[in-house]
Design a protein around this motif. Sequence first.
Motif, PDB file in Angstrom:
ATOM      1  N   LEU A 151       0.817  -1.181  -0.109  1.00 16.19           N
ATOM      2  CA  LEU A 151      -0.038  -0.065   0.040  1.00 16.19           C
ATOM      3  C   LEU A 151       0.877   1.407  -0.142  1.00 16.19           C
ATOM      4  CD1 LEU A 151      -2.911  -0.926   2.486  1.00 16.19           C
ATOM      5  CD2 LEU A 151      -3.016  -1.118  -0.006  1.00 16.19           C
ATOM      6  N   LYS A 152       2.006   1.125   0.707  1.00 17.49           N
ATOM      7  CA  LYS A 152       2.840   2.401   0.824  1.00 17.49           C
ATOM      8  C   LYS A 152       3.383   2.430  -0.557  1.00 17.49           C
ATOM      9  CE  LYS A 152       5.881   3.075   3.773  1.00 17.49           C
ATOM     10  NZ  LYS A 152       5.856   4.345   4.582  1.00 17.49           N
ATOM     11  N   HIS A 153       3.679   1.530  -1.367  1.00 16.68           N
ATOM     12  CA  HIS A 153       4.479   1.615  -2.677  1.00 16.68           C
ATOM     13  C   HIS A 153       3.419   2.305  -3.773  1.00 16.68           C
ATOM     14  CE1 HIS A 153       8.303  -0.095  -1.577  1.00 16.68           C
ATOM     15  NE2 HIS A 153       7.906  -1.211  -1.338  1.00 16.68           N
ATOM     16  N   ILE A 154       2.141   2.069  -3.551  1.00 13.30           N
ATOM     17  CA  ILE A 154       1.167   2.670  -4.365  1.00 13.30           C
ATOM     18  C   ILE A 154       0.794   3.904  -4.295  1.00 13.30           C
ATOM     19  CG2 ILE A 154       0.496   0.284  -5.086  1.00 13.30           C
ATOM     20  CD1 ILE A 154      -2.172   0.908  -3.427  1.00 13.30           C
ATOM     21  N   GLY A 155       1.535   4.493  -3.216  1.00  7.49           N
ATOM     22  CA  GLY A 155       1.102   5.894  -2.769  1.00  7.49           C
ATOM     23  C   GLY A 155       0.461   6.079  -1.486  1.00  7.49           C
ATOM     24  N   ILE A 156      -0.247   5.336  -0.658  1.00  7.79           N
ATOM     25  CA  ILE A 156      -0.922   5.482   0.425  1.00  7.79           C
ATOM     26  C   ILE A 156       0.171   6.010   1.516  1.00  7.79           C
ATOM     27  CG2 ILE A 156      -2.355   4.534   2.482  1.00  7.79           C
ATOM     28  CD1 ILE A 156      -3.592   2.890   0.263  1.00  7.79           C
ATOM     29  N   GLU A 157      -0.201   7.146   2.398  1.00  5.90           N
ATOM     30  CA  GLU A 157       0.647   7.458   3.297  1.00  5.90           C
ATOM     31  C   GLU A 157       0.362   7.064   4.686  1.00  5.90           C
ATOM     32  OE1 GLU A 157       1.754  11.821   2.801  1.00  5.90           O
ATOM     33  OE2 GLU A 157       0.283  11.745   1.046  1.00  5.90           O
ATOM     34  N   PHE A 158       1.192   6.717   5.467  1.00  4.99           N
ATOM     35  CA  PHE A 158       0.927   6.170   6.753  1.00  4.99           C
ATOM     36  C   PHE A 158       1.773   7.317   7.700  1.00  4.99           C
ATOM     37  CE2 PHE A 158       0.092   2.378   4.206  1.00  4.99           C
ATOM     38  CZ  PHE A 158      -1.054   1.978   4.791  1.00  4.99           C
ATOM     39  N   CYS A 159       1.175   7.619   8.757  1.00 11.59           N
ATOM     40  CA  CYS A 159       1.985   8.476   9.873  1.00 11.59           C
ATOM     41  C   CYS A 159       1.339   8.307  11.210  1.00 11.59           C
ATOM     42  CB  CYS A 159       1.722   9.987   9.427  1.00 11.59           C
ATOM     43  SG  CYS A 159      -0.110  10.465   9.474  1.00 11.59           S
ATOM     44  N   ILE A 160       2.211   8.601  12.270  1.00 15.47           N
ATOM     45  CA  ILE A 160       1.633   8.607  13.775  1.00 15.47           C
ATOM     46  C   ILE A 160       0.658   9.824  13.877  1.00 15.47           C
ATOM     47  CG2 ILE A 160       3.987   7.812  14.380  1.00 15.47           C
ATOM     48  CD1 ILE A 160       4.622  10.460  15.359  1.00 15.47           C
ATOM     49  N   GLY A 161      -0.183   9.612  14.604  1.00 16.56           N
ATOM     50  CA  GLY A 161      -1.528  10.284  15.135  1.00 16.56           C
ATOM     51  C   GLY A 161      -1.033  11.850  15.078  1.00 16.56           C
ATOM     52  N   ASP A 162       0.252  12.085  15.922  1.00 13.42           N
ATOM     53  CA  ASP A 162       0.681  13.505  16.089  1.00 13.42           C
ATOM     54  C   ASP A 162       0.960  14.182  14.662  1.00 13.42           C
ATOM     55  OD1 ASP A 162       0.302  13.352  18.569  1.00 13.42           O
ATOM     56  OD2 ASP A 162       2.220  13.213  19.260  1.00 13.42           O
ATOM     57  N   GLN A 163       1.378  13.375  13.860  1.00 16.08           N
ATOM     58  CA  GLN A 163       1.796  13.982  12.380  1.00 16.08           C
ATOM     59  C   GLN A 163       0.592  14.162  11.306  1.00 16.08           C
ATOM     60  OE1 GLN A 163       4.933  11.259  11.103  1.00 16.08           O
ATOM     61  NE2 GLN A 163       6.357  12.202  12.307  1.00 16.08           N
ATOM     62  N   LEU A 164      -0.598  13.527  11.756  1.00 16.14           N
ATOM     63  CA  LEU A 164      -1.709  13.267  10.705  1.00 16.14           C
ATOM     64  C   LEU A 164      -2.037  14.756  10.496  1.00 16.14           C
ATOM     65  CD1 LEU A 164      -3.728  12.054   9.342  1.00 16.14           C
ATOM     66  CD2 LEU A 164      -5.571  12.139  11.396  1.00 16.14           C
ATOM     67  N   GLU A 165      -2.228  15.661  11.243  1.00 19.75           N
ATOM     68  CA  GLU A 165      -2.627  17.307  10.612  1.00 19.75           C
ATOM     69  C   GLU A 165      -1.654  17.743   9.630  1.00 19.75           C
ATOM     70  OE1 GLU A 165      -3.332  21.586  12.486  1.00 19.75           O
ATOM     71  OE2 GLU A 165      -4.039  19.860  13.650  1.00 19.75           O
ATOM     72  N   PRO A 166      -0.259  17.688  10.170  1.00 20.19           N
ATOM     73  CA  PRO A 166       0.793  18.276   9.064  1.00 20.19           C
ATOM     74  C   PRO A 166       0.900  17.487   7.734  1.00 20.19           C
ATOM     75  CG  PRO A 166       1.622  18.229  11.461  1.00 20.19           C
ATOM     76  CD  PRO A 166       0.367  17.402  11.455  1.00 20.19           C
ATOM     77  N   VAL A 167       0.510  16.190   7.829  1.00 21.29           N
ATOM     78  CA  VAL A 167       0.461  15.334   6.586  1.00 21.29           C
ATOM     79  C   VAL A 167      -0.676  15.817   5.603  1.00 21.29           C
ATOM     80  CG1 VAL A 167       0.194  13.204   5.524  1.00 21.29           C
ATOM     81  CG2 VAL A 167       1.884  13.542   7.309  1.00 21.29           C
ATOM     82  N   ILE A 168      -1.639  16.181   6.451  1.00 21.81           N
ATOM     83  CA  ILE A 168      -2.983  16.524   5.516  1.00 21.81           C
ATOM     84  C   ILE A 168      -2.751  17.967   4.915  1.00 21.81           C
ATOM     85  CG2 ILE A 168      -5.382  17.249   5.683  1.00 21.81           C
ATOM     86  CD1 ILE A 168      -5.674  15.323   7.862  1.00 21.81           C
ATOM     87  N   PHE A 169      -2.081  18.871   5.659  1.00 26.50           N
ATOM     88  CA  PHE A 169      -1.679  20.338   5.027  1.00 26.50           C
ATOM     89  C   PHE A 169      -0.466  20.207   4.114  1.00 26.50           C
ATOM     90  CE2 PHE A 169      -3.500  21.902   9.364  1.00 26.50           C
ATOM     91  CZ  PHE A 169      -4.733  22.129   8.585  1.00 26.50           C
ATOM     92  N   GLY A 170       0.002  18.865   4.019  1.00 31.91           N
ATOM     93  CA  GLY A 170       1.113  18.872   3.103  1.00 31.91           C
ATOM     94  C   GLY A 170       2.489  19.162   3.655  1.00 31.91           C
ATOM     95  N   ASP A 171       2.851  19.443   4.844  1.00 26.85           N
ATOM     96  CA  ASP A 171       4.068  20.032   5.465  1.00 26.85           C
ATOM     97  C   ASP A 171       5.020  18.735   4.981  1.00 26.85           C
ATOM     98  OD1 ASP A 171       2.597  21.903   6.363  1.00 26.85           O
ATOM     99  OD2 ASP A 171       2.686  21.475   8.647  1.00 26.85           O
ATOM    100  N   GLU A 172       6.157  19.328   4.641  1.00 29.07           N
ATOM    101  CA  GLU A 172       7.107  18.215   4.357  1.00 29.07           C
ATOM    102  C   GLU A 172       8.127  17.884   5.738  1.00 29.07           C
ATOM    103  OE1 GLU A 172       9.868  20.119   1.496  1.00 29.07           O
ATOM    104  OE2 GLU A 172       8.161  19.879  -0.131  1.00 29.07           O
ATOM    105  N   CYS A 173       8.163  18.601   6.613  1.00 27.24           N
ATOM    106  CA  CYS A 173       9.220  18.433   7.830  1.00 27.24           C
ATOM    107  C   CYS A 173       8.039  18.712   8.952  1.00 27.24           C
ATOM    108  CB  CYS A 173      10.159  19.265   7.918  1.00 27.24           C
ATOM    109  SG  CYS A 173      11.293  18.915   9.362  1.00 27.24           S
ATOM    110  N   VAL A 174       8.072  17.612   9.735  1.00 31.43           N
ATOM    111  CA  VAL A 174       7.024  17.603  10.833  1.00 31.43           C
ATOM    112  C   VAL A 174       7.929  17.902  12.114  1.00 31.43           C
ATOM    113  CG1 VAL A 174       5.510  16.063  12.166  1.00 31.43           C
ATOM    114  CG2 VAL A 174       5.700  15.654  10.064  1.00 31.43           C
ATOM    115  N   THR A 175       7.633  19.003  12.814  1.00 37.43           N
ATOM    116  CA  THR A 175       8.271  19.419  14.056  1.00 37.43           C
ATOM    117  C   THR A 175       7.533  18.903  15.261  1.00 37.43           C
ATOM    118  OG1 THR A 175       7.213  21.662  13.847  1.00 37.43           O
ATOM    119  CG2 THR A 175       9.496  21.114  12.646  1.00 37.43           C
ATOM    120  N   GLU A 176       8.112  19.135  16.417  1.00 32.77           N
ATOM    121  CA  GLU A 176       7.534  18.909  17.609  1.00 32.77           C
ATOM    122  C   GLU A 176       6.339  20.151  17.934  1.00 32.77           C
ATOM    123  OE1 GLU A 176      11.222  18.412  20.077  1.00 32.77           O
ATOM    124  OE2 GLU A 176       9.788  16.754  20.665  1.00 32.77           O
ATOM    125  N   LYS A 177       5.491  19.843  18.579  1.00 34.55           N
ATOM    126  CA  LYS A 177       4.278  20.936  18.843  1.00 34.55           C
ATOM    127  C   LYS A 177       4.952  22.375  19.454  1.00 34.55           C
ATOM    128  CE  LYS A 177       0.320  17.814  19.001  1.00 34.55           C
ATOM    129  NZ  LYS A 177      -0.712  17.338  19.740  1.00 34.55           N
TER     130      LYS A 177
END
Length: 249
Positions: A151-177
């Motif tokens: 699933l990852k190889h076909i483009g589905i993105e997996f992330c930890i819960g704290d990173q979900l919002e930045p991933v949705i927004f398209g942030d490249e680098c996830v920093t601590e809150k």
Amino acid sequence: MDLKELVEQIAVKVAERISELEEASELEVTSCGELCQKPKLLILTEDHGTACHELLENESLKHKYEMICSLNDESQDLQQFDKIVLGSLSNSSLGKITEGIGDTPFTALVIRSILMGKQIIVPNEAMELFQYRETAPKLYYGMMMQKLEFLKHIGIEFCIGDQLEPVIFGDECVTEKNSTAKEDSKALCQPCENISDNSVKFTKRIITERDIREAYEQHATQICISEKTIITDLAREYAEQKGISFTIG
């Protein structure tokens, strides 16, 4: 022209002007509604639980996206959605989706989303598979992880819960809150540094699966991290598959 006629003419002109302003205002509202429409985010879950509610109540996401929680309606028009978040992914659905079996409303919607090239995001907490990390036979667990890798190889993105919002927004680098300094953000994205032939050292605070892959490509069998380093579940799984260990240093 007497005073009464003058007042009547002025009243007519004022009424005409008010009517013109009201029409212009209606046109402006209509135009803004068409041009300023928020992108849509679909939350797909197998069961109606709490995962979707947490996202629906997220103020940052509500400000940017129109969010809809689907109860597995197969007639759902997926074309209108810009991004799709899976609020749950059971082992059964994982196996079916990787085999192209859409025999449930949920798996059918996910498969359609994949075929339509939609951006799909899955928080690790939604994965049932990770609940059996400590108890499942390694061979069987590894087989299930291969499905996840597919699933990852076909483009589905997996992330930890704290990173979900930045991933949705398209942030490249996830920093601590709590980190706002530019220097902290850069530090999180620094590559690993070679410390020996088979060891690498990471200066990042969050280590993802991609980082472990890069270390593996450098033939690393050991990764040196700090006590405060956060390692994502997928990163741990990949390291375990490849025989890579972690040390504090």
